[in-house]
Design an enzyme around this catalytic site. Sequence first.
Site, PDB file in Angstrom:
ATOM      1  N   ARG A  13     -19.455  -7.396  22.705  1.00 25.43           N
ATOM      2  CA  ARG A  13     -18.410  -7.652  23.679  1.00 25.43           C
ATOM      3  C   ARG A  13     -17.080  -7.831  22.962  1.00 25.43           C
ATOM      4  O   ARG A  13     -17.024  -8.244  21.795  1.00 25.43           O
ATOM      5  CB  ARG A  13     -18.716  -8.904  24.510  1.00 25.43           C
ATOM      6  CG  ARG A  13     -19.834  -8.705  25.517  1.00 25.43           C
ATOM      7  CD  ARG A  13     -19.459  -7.658  26.563  1.00 25.43           C
ATOM      8  NE  ARG A  13     -20.435  -7.509  27.609  1.00 25.43           N
ATOM      9  CZ  ARG A  13     -21.445  -6.646  27.601  1.00 25.43           C
ATOM     10  NH1 ARG A  13     -21.640  -5.865  26.534  1.00 25.43           N
ATOM     11  NH2 ARG A  13     -22.267  -6.538  28.623  1.00 25.43           N
ATOM     12  N   CYS A  53     -12.125  -5.112  33.929  1.00 27.13           N
ATOM     13  CA  CYS A  53     -11.081  -4.282  33.312  1.00 27.13           C
ATOM     14  C   CYS A  53     -10.730  -3.145  34.259  1.00 27.13           C
ATOM     15  O   CYS A  53     -11.415  -2.132  34.310  1.00 27.13           O
ATOM     16  CB  CYS A  53     -11.535  -3.723  31.971  1.00 27.13           C
ATOM     17  SG  CYS A  53     -10.309  -2.658  31.194  1.00 27.13           S
ATOM     18  N   ARG A 101     -25.583  -7.274  22.083  1.00 28.78           N
ATOM     19  CA  ARG A 101     -24.675  -7.300  23.227  1.00 28.78           C
ATOM     20  C   ARG A 101     -23.243  -7.385  22.698  1.00 28.78           C
ATOM     21  O   ARG A 101     -22.615  -8.446  22.682  1.00 28.78           O
ATOM     22  CB  ARG A 101     -24.995  -8.487  24.131  1.00 28.78           C
ATOM     23  CG  ARG A 101     -24.194  -8.521  25.431  1.00 28.78           C
ATOM     24  CD  ARG A 101     -24.548  -9.748  26.257  1.00 28.78           C
ATOM     25  NE  ARG A 101     -23.834  -9.792  27.515  1.00 28.78           N
ATOM     26  CZ  ARG A 101     -24.194  -9.168  28.622  1.00 28.78           C
ATOM     27  NH1 ARG A 101     -25.273  -8.416  28.619  1.00 28.78           N
ATOM     28  NH2 ARG A 101     -23.493  -9.265  29.735  1.00 28.78           N
ATOM     29  N   GLU A 136     -12.743 -12.139  27.749  1.00 25.44           N
ATOM     30  CA  GLU A 136     -13.942 -11.380  27.335  1.00 25.44           C
ATOM     31  C   GLU A 136     -14.098 -10.158  28.217  1.00 25.44           C
ATOM     32  O   GLU A 136     -13.798 -10.201  29.418  1.00 25.44           O
ATOM     33  CB  GLU A 136     -15.166 -12.287  27.440  1.00 25.44           C
ATOM     34  CG  GLU A 136     -16.485 -11.638  27.038  1.00 25.44           C
ATOM     35  CD  GLU A 136     -17.293 -11.140  28.230  1.00 25.44           C
ATOM     36  OE1 GLU A 136     -18.332 -10.481  28.011  1.00 25.44           O
ATOM     37  OE2 GLU A 136     -16.883 -11.401  29.383  1.00 25.44           O
TER      38      GLU A 136
END
Length: 458
Positions: free
Chosen positions: A171, A80, A169, A118
Amino acid sequence: MSSTASSFTFADLFAGIGGFAAALRAFGGMPVYSVEVDEAAARVYELNWGHSPLGDITADANDGVMNVPAHDILAAGFPCQPFSKSGAQRGMDETRGTLFWNILKIIDAHHPPVVILENVRNLAGPRHRHELQVIIEQLRAAGYHVSEEPSVFSPHLLPLELGGRPHVRERVFITASYDPDGMGDLDPPPAVTNRSLREAEEWSLEADLPLDPDPHAAGCDLSADEVRWINAWDDWVTMMWCLRRAEAARTGDPLRKLPGFPIWSDAWVLLDNLEIPAETPAWKANFLRKNAALYTDHKAEFDAWYQRHGVAGFPVSRRKFEWQAQSAERLWDCVMQLRPSGIRAKRPTHLPALVAITQTPVIGPRKRRLSPREAARLQGLPDGFTFGEQAAAATYKQLGNGVNVGAVWHVLREHVRRDEAILKRTPTGRRILQTILEAPTSPDEVLDDVVRASQRGQ
């Protein structure tokens, strides 16, 4: 490789060691393109999936260049990069120079029926709201049915029988279906919501991961200094519980929990002597006051502990401690991370997110780090998955950069269920639906066989 009546094709961008490939191939998908710029990760990918993805997406998908073939599902765990806020109305030009722009070039060239992206949890946070909005707007401009709100999901929310793992986790998943005629909702709900689908409240690392049978996994031992630091804070935890119990016996009040705020031994001063500079951020000033108050209440005990363990000689980051283990009696009963912000302790029911730097979780009851094989299981990879002869540090890094297989499996299945009406309108969409909805309930049922077949070149 062409589609068959019971499969779909996929492109695997920013492929890493193949987390997306694991889920998509377990569903029955057939790869037509993969790309990964990191040589070490590409070698592991080749060992397990039978071909090397080594390459650069900026060379394969660019102005005047399209080396990515047509495919049915595009998967990308893309970095990103920030977009310019000054360009909020500049459309595709705003993404130029970011890797998302290369994804858009592929989408515009082939319009794959399904896209699954993702990224880290922060992409859905307030600091990156603009970047997320640009991504959504560009997908919609390309004819895709996509939710304004991304799916946020963690594998620890899934039961083991659906591919879940004791791994916190979170995401962000952005899922989209090609809908050029605009037949779907203008703003559909996200494919999944960030809530638990488990009936049991707690995981068992021993049984559900599972931990390696050998308690002393090779290469995972703690150093003498690490044992010394943990022993010191273990003693502090024992001391605090003794102080709390003495307080409860004296006052008749319920037993208080241990402090949940970060403990900074460098900030232990009497409240009357506390001086906080005016420019100190509010969050830090709050922690300084809490540490000073705690120290004032227990000065004699804290001073004796500090001297007993020689804490002044610890590195700065090991003079800090974060207790998030609730009612655990000892630090050695917990799972830990040796972080730059301090030693963080959590209950041994699940593990914090693997990261691509040196914060491999410590399994307190085993007095060692998580092994590479255990870390691979944590990401949903089968024991037959190989990392070759590379160093454990490289394996931890790759797994920390990877995507959890069970999370991908769940999100993709729920996405095609949401967009079933859209996908049914085309032969390719119907093939995707059939393949995914008729697959086993968990990738674990087939993944080991899929990996072994790929390793044999089948």
